[in-house]
Design a protein around this motif. Structure first.
Motif, mmCIF file in Angstrom:
data_model
loop_
_atom_site.group_PDB
_atom_site.id
_atom_site.type_symbol
_atom_site.label_atom_id
_atom_site.label_comp_id
_atom_site.label_asym_id
_atom_site.label_seq_id
_atom_site.Cartn_x
_atom_site.Cartn_y
_atom_site.Cartn_z
ATOM 1 N N ALA A 1 0.845 -1.204 0.000
ATOM 2 C CA ALA A 1 0.000 0.000 0.000
ATOM 3 C C ALA A 1 0.880 1.254 0.000
ATOM 4 O O ALA A 1 2.037 1.218 0.410
ATOM 5 C CB ALA A 1 -0.891 -0.003 1.238
ATOM 6 N N CYS A 2 0.287 2.374 -0.486
ATOM 7 C CA CYS A 2 0.976 3.671 -0.454
ATOM 8 C C CYS A 2 1.059 4.121 1.014
ATOM 9 O O CYS A 2 0.050 4.092 1.725
ATOM 10 C CB CYS A 2 0.182 4.682 -1.269
ATOM 11 N N GLY A 3 2.259 4.533 1.439
ATOM 12 C CA GLY A 3 2.458 4.936 2.830
ATOM 13 C C GLY A 3 1.785 6.251 3.172
ATOM 14 O O GLY A 3 1.734 6.652 4.331
ATOM 15 N N HIS A 4 1.247 6.947 2.174
ATOM 16 C CA HIS A 4 0.590 8.230 2.449
ATOM 17 C C HIS A 4 -0.933 8.079 2.434
ATOM 18 O O HIS A 4 -1.595 8.465 3.393
ATOM 19 C CB HIS A 4 1.026 9.270 1.434
ATOM 20 N N CYS A 5 -1.481 7.508 1.336
ATOM 21 C CA CYS A 5 -2.948 7.415 1.239
ATOM 22 C C CYS A 5 -3.461 6.001 1.498
ATOM 23 O O CYS A 5 -4.664 5.783 1.557
ATOM 24 C CB CYS A 5 -3.425 7.913 -0.128
ATOM 25 N N PHE A 6 -2.523 5.045 1.658
ATOM 26 C CA PHE A 6 -2.839 3.641 1.929
ATOM 27 C C PHE A 6 -3.609 2.957 0.808
ATOM 28 O O PHE A 6 -4.189 1.892 0.996
ATOM 29 C CB PHE A 6 -3.573 3.488 3.286
ATOM 30 N N ARG B 1 5.080 7.203 -8.972
ATOM 31 C CA ARG B 1 4.192 7.961 -8.086
ATOM 32 C C ARG B 1 2.894 7.204 -7.874
ATOM 33 O O ARG B 1 2.435 6.497 -8.763
ATOM 34 C CB ARG B 1 3.923 9.338 -8.693
ATOM 35 N N CYS B 2 2.329 7.387 -6.661
ATOM 36 C CA CYS B 2 1.053 6.762 -6.345
ATOM 37 C C CYS B 2 -0.014 7.375 -7.252
ATOM 38 O O CYS B 2 -0.138 8.589 -7.351
ATOM 39 C CB CYS B 2 0.710 7.000 -4.875
ATOM 40 N N GLU B 3 -0.774 6.502 -7.919
ATOM 41 C CA GLU B 3 -1.786 7.020 -8.856
ATOM 42 C C GLU B 3 -2.922 7.727 -8.125
ATOM 43 O O GLU B 3 -3.574 8.600 -8.671
ATOM 44 C CB GLU B 3 -2.350 5.862 -9.688
ATOM 45 N N ALA B 4 -3.134 7.335 -6.874
ATOM 46 C CA ALA B 4 -4.240 7.912 -6.114
ATOM 47 C C ALA B 4 -3.900 9.289 -5.545
ATOM 48 O O ALA B 4 -4.662 10.238 -5.689
ATOM 49 C CB ALA B 4 -4.647 6.970 -4.988
ATOM 50 N N CYS B 5 -2.727 9.397 -4.886
ATOM 51 C CA CYS B 5 -2.446 10.666 -4.196
ATOM 52 C C CYS B 5 -1.251 11.418 -4.789
ATOM 53 O O CYS B 5 -1.015 12.566 -4.419
ATOM 54 C CB CYS B 5 -2.227 10.437 -2.698
ATOM 55 N N GLY B 6 -0.500 10.790 -5.672
ATOM 56 C CA GLY B 6 0.561 11.500 -6.367
ATOM 57 C C GLY B 6 1.917 11.521 -5.695
ATOM 58 O O GLY B 6 2.882 12.024 -6.276
ATOM 59 N N VAL B 7 2.057 10.983 -4.464
ATOM 60 C CA VAL B 7 3.365 11.025 -3.803
ATOM 61 C C VAL B 7 4.346 10.097 -4.523
ATOM 62 O O VAL B 7 3.949 9.133 -5.189
ATOM 63 C CB VAL B 7 3.311 10.626 -2.298
ATOM 64 N N ILE B 8 5.639 10.428 -4.395
ATOM 65 C CA ILE B 8 6.685 9.576 -4.938
ATOM 66 C C ILE B 8 6.861 8.413 -3.954
ATOM 67 O O ILE B 8 6.968 8.639 -2.746
ATOM 68 C CB ILE B 8 8.010 10.366 -5.076
HETATM 69 ZN ZN LIG Z 1 -0.981 7.354 -2.341
#
Ligand SMILES: [Zn+2]
Length: 267
Positions: free
Chosen positions: A200-205, A224-231
């Motif tokens: 999972a993405c560590g920012h938006c999960f 980059r996370c497709e959902a929230c954009g973080v690297i």
């Molecule tokens: Zn994310």
């Protein structure tokens, strides 16, 4: 895309948090400094106003003196004419004008005496105000120096962090720098986040597709996370203590808790 680049970005992100925090702390000294200096500024402003009044009185006195000088010259001329009059009528006219001129001179002299008296009293008051202002200035200086020293300490630390940030950016490619800076300038504090163990993405999960997870774990490019954009990266979060030291503590900062005794005995 190397793991070093990701490590650098993670550290820059941590630095930016610390930089933001320090900027707020440095700025918070300004109202405190203004408050500390206020008694000195008030005393100095009162002194300046009194000095201005004194100057005005001195100008009035000089103007009066010039006016009296002109009248004295006029009186001397009339005196001279009095010795050359040819008849009684002319003598009466000159004498009348001479009387008026002498009365005007007397009036000027009276007024000048009053102004001189006011000037003397104002001079005494100005001297007292000067002493008060000097004492007020001396009284605020130690605290002002303390606050400025503390503020300077934080400003130095800020410069150190910014220097470290610049050095780290040299190791980051232009495209990564661009992504990071545009995120950062938009006010987002999280630009780089961990890819978690469960994918999972560590920012938006949000769950990252398996194929992408593998690419991120290989660290061959910037993803980059497709959902929230973080690297996203698997690079561990660096410790700032190792590179720039622990957060700075200074004594002079406004504290949350106050010195006022508790009001438990109220009511
Ligand atoms: Zn994310």
């Amino acid at each position: 895309m190397t793991k070093t680049t990701m490590g650098a970005l993670r550290e820059i992100q941590k630095l930016d948090d610390r930089i933001r925090e320090l900027e707020v702390r440095v700025a918070a000294f300004e109202p405190q400094l203004a408050e500390v200096e206020e008694p000195a500024l008030v005393a100095e402003s009162e002194l300046a106003k009194a000095e201005e009044r004194l100057e005005q009185m001195e100008a009035d006195a000089r103007r009066l003196e010039r006016s009296a000088d002109d009248k004295r010259a006029r009186a001397a001329k009339l005196d001279d004419r009095l010795s050359k009059v040819s008849n009684l009528r002319e003598e009466a006219a000159v004498r009348s004008e001479l009387d008026l001129t002498r009365k005007a001179i007397e009036g000027d002299e009276q007024e000048a005496l009053q102004i001189i008296d006011r000037i003397r009293r104002t001079e005494v008051a100005v001297e007292e105000m000067r002493t008060t202002a000097e004492e007020a200035r001396e009284a605020v200086e130690p605290r002002q120096r303390e606050l400025l020293a503390d503020q300077a300490e934080l400003t130095d630390r800020l410069a150190l962090l910014r220097g470290r940030r610049d050095t780290l950016l040299e190791d980051v490619g232009p495209s990564e720098t661009k992504v990071y800076e545009s995120f950062h300038e938009s006010g987002r504090s999280v630009v780089v986040a961990s890819l978690l163990e469960d994918g999972a993405c560590g920012h938006c999960f949000g769950l990252i597709p398996l194929q992408l997870q593998n690419e991120i774990r290989r660290g061959s490019d910037m993803y980059r996370c497709e959902a929230c954009g973080v690297i996203l990266t698997t690079e561990p979060e660096p410790s700032l203590e190792d590179t720039v030291g622990p957060p700075v503590q200074v004594d002079g900062e406004a504290q949350e808790e106050s010195d006022v005794p508790s009001e438990a005995n109220n009511g």
